[in-house]
Design an enzyme around this catalytic site. Structure first.
Site, PDB file in Angstrom:
ATOM      1  N   GLY A   1      17.552   9.143 -12.927  1.00 57.97           N
ATOM      2  CA  GLY A   1      16.685   9.710 -11.764  1.00 57.97           C
ATOM      3  C   GLY A   1      15.978  10.774 -12.057  1.00 57.97           C
ATOM      4  O   GLY A   1      15.445  10.259 -12.837  1.00 57.97           O
ATOM      5  N   ASP A   2      14.975  10.995 -11.059  1.00 59.16           N
ATOM      6  CA  ASP A   2      13.591  11.786 -11.124  1.00 59.16           C
ATOM      7  C   ASP A   2      14.050  13.132 -10.897  1.00 59.16           C
ATOM      8  O   ASP A   2      14.658  13.328  -9.857  1.00 59.16           O
ATOM      9  CB  ASP A   2      12.959  11.472  -9.743  1.00 59.16           C
ATOM     10  CG  ASP A   2      11.718  11.798  -9.963  1.00 59.16           C
ATOM     11  OD1 ASP A   2      11.581  12.834 -10.678  1.00 59.16           O
ATOM     12  OD2 ASP A   2      10.869  11.488  -9.146  1.00 59.16           O
ATOM     13  N   PHE A   3      14.004  13.982 -11.580  1.00 53.30           N
ATOM     14  CA  PHE A   3      14.564  15.604 -11.525  1.00 53.30           C
ATOM     15  C   PHE A   3      13.916  16.201 -10.431  1.00 53.30           C
ATOM     16  O   PHE A   3      13.740  17.600  -9.758  1.00 53.30           O
ATOM     17  CB  PHE A   3      14.301  15.675 -12.678  1.00 53.30           C
ATOM     18  CG  PHE A   3      13.427  15.815 -13.675  1.00 53.30           C
ATOM     19  CD1 PHE A   3      11.710  16.257 -12.914  1.00 53.30           C
ATOM     20  CD2 PHE A   3      12.947  16.003 -14.620  1.00 53.30           C
ATOM     21  CE1 PHE A   3      10.515  16.086 -14.304  1.00 53.30           C
ATOM     22  CE2 PHE A   3      11.416  16.219 -15.909  1.00 53.30           C
ATOM     23  CZ  PHE A   3      11.132  16.488 -15.714  1.00 53.30           C
TER      24      PHE A   3
ATOM     25  N   HIS B   1       7.518  23.419 -19.125  1.00 59.71           N
ATOM     26  CA  HIS B   1       5.458  23.536 -19.330  1.00 59.71           C
ATOM     27  C   HIS B   1       5.115  23.085 -19.337  1.00 59.71           C
ATOM     28  O   HIS B   1       3.351  22.715 -19.407  1.00 59.71           O
ATOM     29  CB  HIS B   1       6.373  23.816 -21.105  1.00 59.71           C
ATOM     30  CG  HIS B   1       6.249  23.165 -22.141  1.00 59.71           C
ATOM     31  ND1 HIS B   1       5.832  23.422 -23.380  1.00 59.71           N
ATOM     32  CD2 HIS B   1       6.550  21.393 -21.991  1.00 59.71           C
ATOM     33  CE1 HIS B   1       6.112  22.154 -24.204  1.00 59.71           C
ATOM     34  NE2 HIS B   1       6.340  21.060 -22.967  1.00 59.71           N
TER      35      HIS B   1
ATOM     36  N   ASP C   1      17.633  11.222 -16.898  1.00 60.90           N
ATOM     37  CA  ASP C   1      16.435  10.772 -17.118  1.00 60.90           C
ATOM     38  C   ASP C   1      15.755   9.867 -16.537  1.00 60.90           C
ATOM     39  O   ASP C   1      16.840   9.249 -15.859  1.00 60.90           O
ATOM     40  CB  ASP C   1      16.434  11.240 -18.926  1.00 60.90           C
ATOM     41  CG  ASP C   1      14.078  11.019 -19.426  1.00 60.90           C
ATOM     42  OD1 ASP C   1      13.491  10.521 -18.496  1.00 60.90           O
ATOM     43  OD2 ASP C   1      13.825  12.365 -19.688  1.00 60.90           O
TER      44      ASP C   1
END
Length: 347
Positions: free
Chosen positions: A237-239, A256, A213
């Site tokens: 990190g950045d998904f 969602h 995250d």
């Protein structure tokens, strides 16, 4: 309208079978969460742990106007949240117990999150969202939902603590429903403070975990509760740009939040990072067909009003997976309002 056209209901209230009364009740139903939030903000439940108290005494304890507090609690008591006795004293009910801040299973943070202005205000502009196809959040708050949270530490705390309170009761059930291979590396993508990963590691002693995250989110992680620090790692990190390698990817209440294009990007990173024979487990509501009530249909409008995402049907998950070179293999019930939508690399 004649008596024959508008017969009295069995309780003796003429006209209550008229659908206009049902519409009126529905139109005013927003006052129940407003009252629930007021009770949670004031901490009313914390002042009833010793038993029933007169409203005047309770109002003094929480710093409220006695008459207005009484009117608020009287409404909540009609839904089983608090109860009033013949002497006009209020007491806790099982639902009200969960509003106490000092109980391990407190649901108060979840109530404060779900009724926070970041959800409440955009919901009030739903007609605009339906008309334009775009959330009103950015117009109201000056930036997209998650950018606002990243810049406002107080609001971010409400969100993450509230999500944990909402998730903690369901995480052990979801963990048990996870069908994992032997000794897997489990990546909890966008896993927040790690509540689900913690439950999975407890339920699967041979698994190792990676909590992935943003750095400011990981600062509040709970994995130390496991008591086995060698079994987990934190990766910031950045998904939208990457995913760490692993055998199983958990993606709970993430897709969602986002539109189809953004979801496909997240899933493609997982597809590239997953090991041979690995799988992607999306933990989300799966909206059923038909006209029956379903919690997913309610939360879907929460996503629509404040974010860019949506709750999805099985067919819509299949399309998302296909866009990321994944194949949906099954939907696993968990005993909660969420299902596990399992995907594997397409052949």
């Amino acid at each position: 309208m004649t008596a024959a056209e508008n017969p009295p209901d069995p309780a003796g209230r003429p006209g209550e079978t008229d659908p206009r009364f049902a519409l009126m009740d529905l139109a005013m139903s927003y006052l129940f969460p407003a009252a629930l939030r007021a009770a949670a903000v004031l901490g009313v439940a914390d002042h009833l742990t010793g038993g029933p108290r007169p409203v005047a005494e309770l109002a003094e304890a929480v710093g409220a106007d006695p008459l207005n507090l009484y009117r608020t609690l009287r409404l909540l008591a009609t839904r089983g949240i608090f109860t009033e006795d013949d002497a006009g004293r209020f007491a806790l009910t099982p639902a009200a117990e969960l509003l106490r801040a000092d109980v391990a299973s407190s649901f108060r943070p979840a109530v404060l999150m779900l009724t926070d202005r970041t959800f409440w205000r955009p919901a009030g502009e739903l007609a605009t969202t339906v008309r334009t196809g775009a959330s009103a959040f950015e117009e109201l708050f000056g930036m997209p939902f998650f950018d606002h949270f990243a810049r406002d530490a107080d609001t971010a705390a409400v969100f993450h603590v509230g999500m944990a309170a909402m998730s903690d009761p369901e995480n052990p059930l979801i963990a048990r429903a996870c069908d994992l291979p032997p000794s897997p590396v489990v990546v909890d993508l966008g896993g927040g403070h790690g509540g689900l990963l913690l439950a999975v590691l407890r339920d699967h002693p041979d698994a190792r975990g990676v909590l992935f995250d943003r750095e400011h989110v990981l600062a509040g992680h709970r994995l130390g509760e496991l008591g086995a620090d060698h079994r987990w790692d934190l990766v910031a990190g950045d998904f939208f740009t990457e995913a760490p390698p692993g055998d199983v990817f958990l993606i709970k209440r993430i897709l969602h939040d986002w539109d189809d294009e953004q979801c496909a990007r997240i899933l493609r990173h997982c597809r590239r990072a997953v090991s041979e024979g690995g799988r992607v487990l999306v933990v989300d509501a799966v909206v059923p067909p038909g006209n029956e009530p379903d919690p997913g249909k309610v939360i879907d409008l929460l996503m629509m009003s404040s974010l860019t995402g949506r709750e999805r049907t099985r067919a819509e998950f299949e399309a998302l997976f296909a866009a990321a070179d994944l194949q949906l293999t099954r939907v696993i019930p968990t005993g909660t309002r969420l299902s596990i939508v399992e995907g594997v690399p397409a052949q």
